[in-house]
Write an enzyme that holds these catalytic residues in place. Structure first.
Site, PDB file in Angstrom:
ATOM      1  N   ASN A 285       0.843  -1.202   0.000  1.00  0.00           N
ATOM      2  CA  ASN A 285       0.000   0.000   0.000  1.00  0.00           C
ATOM      3  C   ASN A 285       0.876   1.249   0.000  1.00  0.00           C
ATOM      4  O   ASN A 285       2.102   1.150   0.012  1.00  0.00           O
ATOM      5  CB  ASN A 285      -0.974  -0.010   1.181  1.00  0.00           C
ATOM      6  CG  ASN A 285      -0.240  -0.075   2.504  1.00  0.00           C
ATOM      7  OD1 ASN A 285       0.490   0.858   2.863  1.00  0.00           O
ATOM      8  ND2 ASN A 285      -0.387  -1.189   3.223  1.00  0.00           N
ATOM      9  N   PRO A 383      -2.631 -11.742  10.536  1.00  0.00           N
ATOM     10  CA  PRO A 383      -2.865 -11.497  11.968  1.00  0.00           C
ATOM     11  C   PRO A 383      -3.067 -10.005  12.215  1.00  0.00           C
ATOM     12  O   PRO A 383      -2.484  -9.182  11.506  1.00  0.00           O
ATOM     13  CB  PRO A 383      -1.561 -11.965  12.626  1.00  0.00           C
ATOM     14  CG  PRO A 383      -0.540 -11.965  11.546  1.00  0.00           C
ATOM     15  CD  PRO A 383      -1.273 -12.230  10.264  1.00  0.00           C
ATOM     16  N   ASP A 384      -3.907  -9.662  13.199  1.00  0.00           N
ATOM     17  CA  ASP A 384      -4.076  -8.250  13.578  1.00  0.00           C
ATOM     18  C   ASP A 384      -3.144  -7.973  14.754  1.00  0.00           C
ATOM     19  O   ASP A 384      -3.371  -8.443  15.868  1.00  0.00           O
ATOM     20  CB  ASP A 384      -5.540  -7.980  13.944  1.00  0.00           C
ATOM     21  CG  ASP A 384      -5.800  -6.489  14.060  1.00  0.00           C
ATOM     22  OD1 ASP A 384      -4.993  -5.796  14.719  1.00  0.00           O
ATOM     23  OD2 ASP A 384      -6.796  -6.018  13.481  1.00  0.00           O
ATOM     24  N   PHE A 402      -4.198   3.312  15.146  1.00  0.00           N
ATOM     25  CA  PHE A 402      -4.538   4.328  14.161  1.00  0.00           C
ATOM     26  C   PHE A 402      -5.760   3.855  13.384  1.00  0.00           C
ATOM     27  O   PHE A 402      -5.965   2.660  13.218  1.00  0.00           O
ATOM     28  CB  PHE A 402      -3.365   4.553  13.187  1.00  0.00           C
ATOM     29  CG  PHE A 402      -2.376   5.572  13.694  1.00  0.00           C
ATOM     30  CD1 PHE A 402      -1.629   5.321  14.832  1.00  0.00           C
ATOM     31  CD2 PHE A 402      -2.205   6.779  13.044  1.00  0.00           C
ATOM     32  CE1 PHE A 402      -0.735   6.256  15.321  1.00  0.00           C
ATOM     33  CE2 PHE A 402      -1.302   7.720  13.509  1.00  0.00           C
ATOM     34  CZ  PHE A 402      -0.569   7.455  14.651  1.00  0.00           C
ATOM     35  N   LYS A 416     -13.647   0.777  16.465  1.00  0.00           N
ATOM     36  CA  LYS A 416     -12.347   0.097  16.332  1.00  0.00           C
ATOM     37  C   LYS A 416     -11.611   0.078  17.661  1.00  0.00           C
ATOM     38  O   LYS A 416     -10.962  -0.883  18.020  1.00  0.00           O
ATOM     39  CB  LYS A 416     -11.517   0.825  15.266  1.00  0.00           C
ATOM     40  CG  LYS A 416     -10.355   0.042  14.761  1.00  0.00           C
ATOM     41  CD  LYS A 416      -9.812   0.621  13.472  1.00  0.00           C
ATOM     42  CE  LYS A 416     -10.753   0.376  12.303  1.00  0.00           C
ATOM     43  NZ  LYS A 416     -10.301   0.953  11.058  1.00  0.00           N
TER      44      LYS A 416
HETATM   45  O1  C5P Z   1      -8.634  -2.464  11.033  1.00  0.00           O
HETATM   46  P1  C5P Z   1      -7.724  -1.390  10.571  1.00  0.00           P
HETATM   47  O2  C5P Z   1      -6.679  -1.859   9.609  1.00  0.00           O
HETATM   48  O3  C5P Z   1      -8.412  -0.145  10.085  1.00  0.00           O
HETATM   49  O4  C5P Z   1      -6.983  -0.942  11.919  1.00  0.00           O
HETATM   50  C1  C5P Z   1      -5.981  -0.002  11.922  1.00  0.00           C
HETATM   51  C2  C5P Z   1      -5.117  -0.159  13.145  1.00  0.00           C
HETATM   52  O5  C5P Z   1      -4.856  -1.543  13.394  1.00  0.00           O
HETATM   53  C3  C5P Z   1      -3.763   0.477  12.965  1.00  0.00           C
HETATM   54  O6  C5P Z   1      -3.299   0.869  14.235  1.00  0.00           O
HETATM   55  C4  C5P Z   1      -2.927  -0.682  12.407  1.00  0.00           C
HETATM   56  O7  C5P Z   1      -1.537  -0.487  12.655  1.00  0.00           O
HETATM   57  C5  C5P Z   1      -3.489  -1.853  13.172  1.00  0.00           C
HETATM   58  N1  C5P Z   1      -3.456  -3.120  12.444  1.00  0.00           N
HETATM   59  C6  C5P Z   1      -2.608  -4.124  12.856  1.00  0.00           C
HETATM   60  N2  C5P Z   1      -2.597  -5.325  12.219  1.00  0.00           N
HETATM   61  C7  C5P Z   1      -3.418  -5.555  11.169  1.00  0.00           C
HETATM   62  C8  C5P Z   1      -4.287  -4.537  10.730  1.00  0.00           C
HETATM   63  C9  C5P Z   1      -4.276  -3.334  11.379  1.00  0.00           C
HETATM   64  O8  C5P Z   1      -1.839  -3.895  13.812  1.00  0.00           O
HETATM   65  N3  C5P Z   1      -3.398  -6.718  10.568  1.00  0.00           N
END
Ligand code: C5P
Length: 478
Positions: A285, A383-384, A402, A416
């Site tokens: 991105n 993974p998140d 963020f 969120k």
């Molecule tokens: O769900 P979204 O991508 O909008 O969430 C954004 C936040 O979650 C940011 O702080 C981003 O760094 C974090 N994030 C993460 N791992 C992911 C997706 C998002 O840490 N796989």
């Protein structure tokens, strides 16, 4: 309309959030509300005024701005010291007025002249005005024996460069150390403020623009230049900011507690992640990493021990922190996990939500005789990292995420914050053609916590990082 009150500066002067709560007899949420509004009721204003003046500050009544720090003689607090590096430009003479104004604000000033600055003003006039020896020679044996350039660089609470000429900025950006001024800039660990002044064409030159970007990225603060007539008779941007403004900014930076996050550990994720499709192609991105890098620099500048976990970006590695370079979301998650435990985690990275289920080790080829012109890629969720930190046994004390939203910013970002169990969300609207965030040097955000929503004005990403780092220090009561 009530005057804007800089509660962050007042809180620093009073000794932190808890001290301010004690002075006002209110809880944390009331303080957050005042900060969000940027104003306070009259009875609170007079309590703050009394508390500041009792501590020896001179304060303006209308907006509570601090004019002068506590008197060193009565408070026994060492006066903050500004090392004033004077560059060789026609605006050098304004350094004398700036030095005088800084002294009026309660700062000690020590002068350093470059060789070309000495063509414009004399070491004697600087020494007489500051009551301190004025330094100009890297190889002077007396100075090396008595103080040494490293000690000189480190003894300051702020290094102010004015006028910051195109040449001085270029040498600092390259990391040269071929005279006392540039050696100090390389050796110092204290904040640096530069006040550029030059011909408008020199300021607009791509080389100067690039140098300025490098210096900002390293956490160097800039004031000006402003528009107006310059010494060479040309009109445009290149005129040095006024001495009063430079002195006020120097005061703010010098009295800020630079080590307000000493002893704290922080993880910052930044930049994009890159998810391979095959051995040469990938999904990524537009994230530039600028905001995350600026936050990592601001935390490190306040004494935090920072691990910056970054996807591929075109930014130089910032000094004074540990940089872990990663490619994929899974690498980033492993690095974040390995950096635990931490007091603070800021997830500013634009992590790819999906990756290709099975990336090919070889380059995928187009079939020679195609009947089907479509190509299918099977994606699986990444993974998140933020959510995993929120659920971890070793959850950082302050977890910040963020949220880049294209619509309904507040609602989506608040949801969120709950979903990912973080303390604060830094939310902004992205996608407007006239207001790019990705790659830009500016940002415009809302800071959403459990108790308040703060709308911060548009500002440079470096300024936003400083403000956020100060808010974090306050959260920890430092
Ligand atoms: O769900 P979204 O991508 O909008 O969430 C954004 C936040 O979650 C940011 O702080 C981003 O760094 C974090 N994030 C993460 N791992 C992911 C997706 C998002 O840490 N796989």
């Amino acid at each position: 309309m009530a005057n804007h009150v800089d509660l962050t500066a007042i809180m620093t002067a009073l000794g932190g959030r808890q001290a301010m709560q004690d002075v006002l007899g209110v809880g944390a949420s009331a303080i957050s509300n005042y900060i969000a509004r940027g104003s306070v009721p009259t009875h609170v204003r007079s309590k703050l005024y009394n508390a500041l003046t009792a501590r020896g500050y001179q304060v303006r009544l209308d907006d509570l701005s601090i004019l002068c720090g506590p008197d060193a003689a009565t408070s026994q607090i060492k006066k903050p010291m500004v090392l004033l590096i004077i560059g060789g430009g026609i605006a050098a003479y304004k350094a004398l007025e700036t030095a005088r104004r800084m002294q009026q604000l309660g700062l000690d000033v020590t002068g350093v002249l470059t060789k070309s600055a000495a063509q414009f003003i004399t070491p004697l006039s600087v020494a007489a005005l500051t009551n301190q020896k004025c330094y100009d020679d890297l190889f002077s044996l007396t100075d090396e024996a008595e103080m040494g350039h490293i000690r000189l660089a480190r003894s300051a609470d702020l290094v102010l460069v004015m006028p910051a000429t195109a040449n001085l900025m270029a040498r600092a950006a390259c990391g040269l150390a071929d005279d006392l001024a540039t050696t100090i800039l390389l050796a110092t660990t204290t904040p640096i403020l530069m006040a550029p002044a030059m011909n408008p064409a020199m300021w607009a030159h791509p080389a100067t623009i690039a140098n300025q970007a490098i210096l900002r990225q390293r956490g160097i603060h800039m004031i000006g230049p402003t528009e107006g007539d310059t010494a060479c008779g040309e009109i445009g941007s290149g005129r040095m900011s006024e001495p009063a403004d430079i002195a006020a900014t120097a005061f703010e930076l010098a009295v800020k507690r630079p080590q307000s996050l000493a002893g704290k550990t922080a993880i910052v994720t930044a930049g994009p992640t890159v998810e391979p499709i095959d051995s040469v192609r990938f999904i990524a991105n537009h994230s530039s990493g600028k905001q995350g890098y600026a936050i990592a620099v601001a935390l490190a500048a306040r004494g935090a021990s920072v691990t910056l976990i970054s996807g591929p970006v075109a930014l130089p590695a910032p000094p004074q922190l540990q940089l872990v370079s990663v490619q994929t979301a899974r690498d980033m998650q492993a690095a974040a996990h390995a950096a635990l435990p931490a007091d603070i985690a800021i997830c500013a990275a634009a992590v790819a939500d999906w990756r290709v289920a099975e990336a090919s080790h070889a380059k995928l080829k187009k079939p020679d005789h195609r009947t089907d012109t479509q190509m299918q890629l099977s994606l699986v969720e990444n993974p998140d990292i933020l959510a995993a930190l929120g659920q971890s046994d070793q959850r950082p004390t302050l977890l910040v995420g963020f949220a880049a939203e294209t619509e309904d910013v507040l609602e989506n970002a608040t949801a969120k914050r709950h979903r990912k169990q973080c303390d604060w969300i830094v939310a902004n609207q992205v996608g407007a053609a006239d207001d790019p965030v990705f790659g830009s040097d500016q940002n415009h955000i809302m800071l959403i916590s459990e108790t308040a929503v703060e709308n911060w004005p548009r500002m440079l990403k470096t300024e936003l990082a400083d403000k956020l780092a100060d808010r974090i220090a306050m959260e920890f009561g430092t």
